[in-house]
Design a protein around this motif. Sequence first.
Motif, PDB file in Angstrom:
ATOM      1  N   THR A 269       0.830  -1.202   0.000  1.00 49.43           N
ATOM      2  CA  THR A 269       0.000   0.000   0.000  1.00 49.43           C
ATOM      3  C   THR A 269       0.864   1.253   0.000  1.00 49.43           C
ATOM      4  O   THR A 269       0.601   2.207  -0.744  1.00 49.43           O
ATOM      5  CB  THR A 269      -0.927   0.001   1.228  1.00 49.43           C
ATOM      6  OG1 THR A 269      -1.814  -1.110   1.141  1.00 49.43           O
ATOM      7  CG2 THR A 269      -1.740   1.284   1.294  1.00 49.43           C
ATOM      8  N   ASN A 270       1.903   1.244   0.825  1.00 54.52           N
ATOM      9  CA  ASN A 270       2.800   2.401   0.891  1.00 54.52           C
ATOM     10  C   ASN A 270       3.447   2.668  -0.468  1.00 54.52           C
ATOM     11  O   ASN A 270       3.553   3.826  -0.896  1.00 54.52           O
ATOM     12  CB  ASN A 270       3.884   2.175   1.948  1.00 54.52           C
ATOM     13  CG  ASN A 270       3.338   2.189   3.351  1.00 54.52           C
ATOM     14  OD1 ASN A 270       2.232   2.668   3.602  1.00 54.52           O
ATOM     15  ND2 ASN A 270       4.098   1.639   4.292  1.00 54.52           N
ATOM     16  N   PHE A 271       3.864   1.586  -1.126  1.00 55.90           N
ATOM     17  CA  PHE A 271       4.488   1.771  -2.438  1.00 55.90           C
ATOM     18  C   PHE A 271       3.485   2.339  -3.433  1.00 55.90           C
ATOM     19  O   PHE A 271       3.812   3.255  -4.203  1.00 55.90           O
ATOM     20  CB  PHE A 271       5.054   0.468  -2.976  1.00 55.90           C
ATOM     21  CG  PHE A 271       5.622   0.615  -4.361  1.00 55.90           C
ATOM     22  CD1 PHE A 271       6.888   1.159  -4.541  1.00 55.90           C
ATOM     23  CD2 PHE A 271       4.878   0.257  -5.481  1.00 55.90           C
ATOM     24  CE1 PHE A 271       7.400   1.342  -5.820  1.00 55.90           C
ATOM     25  CE2 PHE A 271       5.388   0.425  -6.764  1.00 55.90           C
ATOM     26  CZ  PHE A 271       6.657   0.967  -6.920  1.00 55.90           C
TER      27      PHE A 271
ATOM     28  N   SER B 288      -8.294 -10.912   1.277  1.00 57.71           N
ATOM     29  CA  SER B 288      -9.118 -11.152   0.087  1.00 57.71           C
ATOM     30  C   SER B 288      -8.462 -10.665  -1.199  1.00 57.71           C
ATOM     31  O   SER B 288      -9.009 -10.882  -2.287  1.00 57.71           O
ATOM     32  CB  SER B 288     -10.474 -10.460   0.251  1.00 57.71           C
ATOM     33  OG  SER B 288     -10.296  -9.044   0.364  1.00 57.71           O
ATOM     34  N   ARG B 289      -7.299 -10.008  -1.091  1.00 60.07           N
ATOM     35  CA  ARG B 289      -6.674  -9.423  -2.281  1.00 60.07           C
ATOM     36  C   ARG B 289      -5.262  -9.942  -2.483  1.00 60.07           C
ATOM     37  O   ARG B 289      -4.541 -10.215  -1.524  1.00 60.07           O
ATOM     38  CB  ARG B 289      -6.618  -7.898  -2.165  1.00 60.07           C
ATOM     39  CG  ARG B 289      -7.958  -7.207  -2.087  1.00 60.07           C
ATOM     40  CD  ARG B 289      -7.806  -5.691  -2.137  1.00 60.07           C
ATOM     41  NE  ARG B 289      -7.096  -5.165  -0.969  1.00 60.07           N
ATOM     42  CZ  ARG B 289      -6.763  -3.878  -0.824  1.00 60.07           C
ATOM     43  NH1 ARG B 289      -7.079  -3.004  -1.754  1.00 60.07           N
ATOM     44  NH2 ARG B 289      -6.127  -3.475   0.265  1.00 60.07           N
ATOM     45  N   THR B 290      -4.866 -10.041  -3.747  1.00 60.22           N
ATOM     46  CA  THR B 290      -3.462 -10.299  -4.039  1.00 60.22           C
ATOM     47  C   THR B 290      -2.686  -8.996  -3.875  1.00 60.22           C
ATOM     48  O   THR B 290      -3.258  -7.897  -3.896  1.00 60.22           O
ATOM     49  CB  THR B 290      -3.274 -10.808  -5.477  1.00 60.22           C
ATOM     50  OG1 THR B 290      -3.702  -9.789  -6.398  1.00 60.22           O
ATOM     51  CG2 THR B 290      -4.056 -12.096  -5.723  1.00 60.22           C
ATOM     52  N   ALA B 291      -1.374  -9.136  -3.745  1.00 59.78           N
ATOM     53  CA  ALA B 291      -0.535  -7.948  -3.657  1.00 59.78           C
ATOM     54  C   ALA B 291      -0.677  -7.085  -4.909  1.00 59.78           C
ATOM     55  O   ALA B 291      -0.674  -5.848  -4.830  1.00 59.78           O
ATOM     56  CB  ALA B 291       0.922  -8.352  -3.454  1.00 59.78           C
TER      57      ALA B 291
ATOM     58  N   TYR C 200      -2.838  -1.875  -7.470  1.00 56.13           N
ATOM     59  CA  TYR C 200      -3.715  -1.122  -8.370  1.00 56.13           C
ATOM     60  C   TYR C 200      -4.889  -0.492  -7.642  1.00 56.13           C
ATOM     61  O   TYR C 200      -5.350   0.594  -8.029  1.00 56.13           O
ATOM     62  CB  TYR C 200      -4.169  -2.014  -9.525  1.00 56.13           C
ATOM     63  CG  TYR C 200      -3.009  -2.351 -10.428  1.00 56.13           C
ATOM     64  CD1 TYR C 200      -2.298  -1.343 -11.070  1.00 56.13           C
ATOM     65  CD2 TYR C 200      -2.580  -3.658 -10.589  1.00 56.13           C
ATOM     66  CE1 TYR C 200      -1.199  -1.627 -11.855  1.00 56.13           C
ATOM     67  CE2 TYR C 200      -1.481  -3.960 -11.382  1.00 56.13           C
ATOM     68  CZ  TYR C 200      -0.795  -2.942 -12.019  1.00 56.13           C
ATOM     69  OH  TYR C 200       0.299  -3.232 -12.789  1.00 56.13           O
ATOM     70  N   ASP C 201      -5.366  -1.120  -6.573  1.00 54.52           N
ATOM     71  CA  ASP C 201      -6.459  -0.531  -5.793  1.00 54.52           C
ATOM     72  C   ASP C 201      -6.021   0.728  -5.059  1.00 54.52           C
ATOM     73  O   ASP C 201      -6.785   1.689  -4.949  1.00 54.52           O
ATOM     74  CB  ASP C 201      -6.978  -1.538  -4.755  1.00 54.52           C
ATOM     75  CG  ASP C 201      -7.840  -2.630  -5.358  1.00 54.52           C
ATOM     76  OD1 ASP C 201      -8.222  -2.526  -6.540  1.00 54.52           O
ATOM     77  OD2 ASP C 201      -8.117  -3.614  -4.628  1.00 54.52           O
ATOM     78  N   GLU C 202      -4.807   0.700  -4.514  1.00 54.32           N
ATOM     79  CA  GLU C 202      -4.361   1.763  -3.615  1.00 54.32           C
ATOM     80  C   GLU C 202      -3.566   2.863  -4.322  1.00 54.32           C
ATOM     81  O   GLU C 202      -3.155   3.828  -3.681  1.00 54.32           O
ATOM     82  CB  GLU C 202      -3.516   1.169  -2.484  1.00 54.32           C
ATOM     83  CG  GLU C 202      -4.211   0.084  -1.683  1.00 54.32           C
ATOM     84  CD  GLU C 202      -5.500   0.558  -1.016  1.00 54.32           C
ATOM     85  OE1 GLU C 202      -5.593   1.763  -0.712  1.00 54.32           O
ATOM     86  OE2 GLU C 202      -6.406  -0.273  -0.814  1.00 54.32           O
ATOM     87  N   SER C 203      -3.364   2.737  -5.620  1.00 57.13           N
ATOM     88  CA  SER C 203      -2.643   3.756  -6.382  1.00 57.13           C
ATOM     89  C   SER C 203      -3.628   4.638  -7.142  1.00 57.13           C
ATOM     90  O   SER C 203      -4.824   4.336  -7.227  1.00 57.13           O
ATOM     91  CB  SER C 203      -1.676   3.093  -7.361  1.00 57.13           C
ATOM     92  OG  SER C 203      -2.370   2.215  -8.245  1.00 57.13           O
ATOM     93  N   ASP C 204      -3.123   5.713  -7.700  1.00 51.80           N
ATOM     94  CA  ASP C 204      -3.952   6.626  -8.488  1.00 51.80           C
ATOM     95  C   ASP C 204      -4.163   6.032  -9.867  1.00 51.80           C
ATOM     96  O   ASP C 204      -3.202   5.888 -10.638  1.00 51.80           O
ATOM     97  CB  ASP C 204      -3.252   7.982  -8.600  1.00 51.80           C
ATOM     98  CG  ASP C 204      -4.126   9.049  -9.250  1.00 51.80           C
ATOM     99  OD1 ASP C 204      -4.934   8.696 -10.138  1.00 51.80           O
ATOM    100  OD2 ASP C 204      -3.977  10.231  -8.896  1.00 51.80           O
TER     101      ASP C 204
END
Length: 254
Positions: A108-110, A142-145, A150-154
């Motif tokens: 997430t940080n990345f 529930s999620r792959t890395a 892609y979820d946590e990025s813009d």
Amino acid sequence: MKYSQIAAQLYTLRDFTKTPVDIASTMKKVKQIGYDAVQCSALGPIEPVELKKIVDGEGLTICATHTSYQIMRDNPQLVIDNHQLWECKHAAIGGLPNEYRTGEDTYTNFAQEASQVAKRLADGGLIFSYHNHSFELERFGSRTALQILYDESDPQLFNSEIDTYWIQHGGGDSADWIRRLQGRAKVVHFKDMAVIDGKPVMAEVGEGNLNWPSIIESCIYAGTEWYIVEQDICQRDPFDSLKISLENLRSMIE
């Protein structure tokens, strides 16, 4: 998909790009094979201006690069200047730095940090993309890395460079990943998977078991601009491998 959208990833030829003389010779061979575009990666030391002169002399386009994330983060203007010189808008990273691979929080940080880096590159006209391997298919809840990235990025800034082999290697579906990243899959790595002695190996496009009609259809749906042929490990001469992949791809789209 058009012939002109197919490019060669020079990482495939990294043993032949260690010096400026090697690079010039390799670019000539790539052009003779039939490619009109390359992705620059794993090149030995060469001045950006000299590289531009070589590719222009062979009539090649630099469609994308693999560039160090640390350089993107710490010196984005240098990355922008070089890519503008090369008339190349796609700047991808070849892999996730090790320090971000420890868990859901670091992914997430990345994603959030890289979105900020991508914004600085975008201000200079560049498009940031992330190249996956198979370790990102590890699940955290529930999620792959990869999904976390892609979820946590813009979504307007953090794009994908889906590698078809590595998605399959991690147990995923390459066509599905490309399709779900519609608008963010501007560059895709084409690499096949075969089985030899019961083990998965990298193969030339069309010489393995991936579903290429489905992958190509998904790329068209997703708006892919460049179909980049790569083979990290070849069972034959790497130049021959690139040629086989190109010929097979051309037969698929004729």
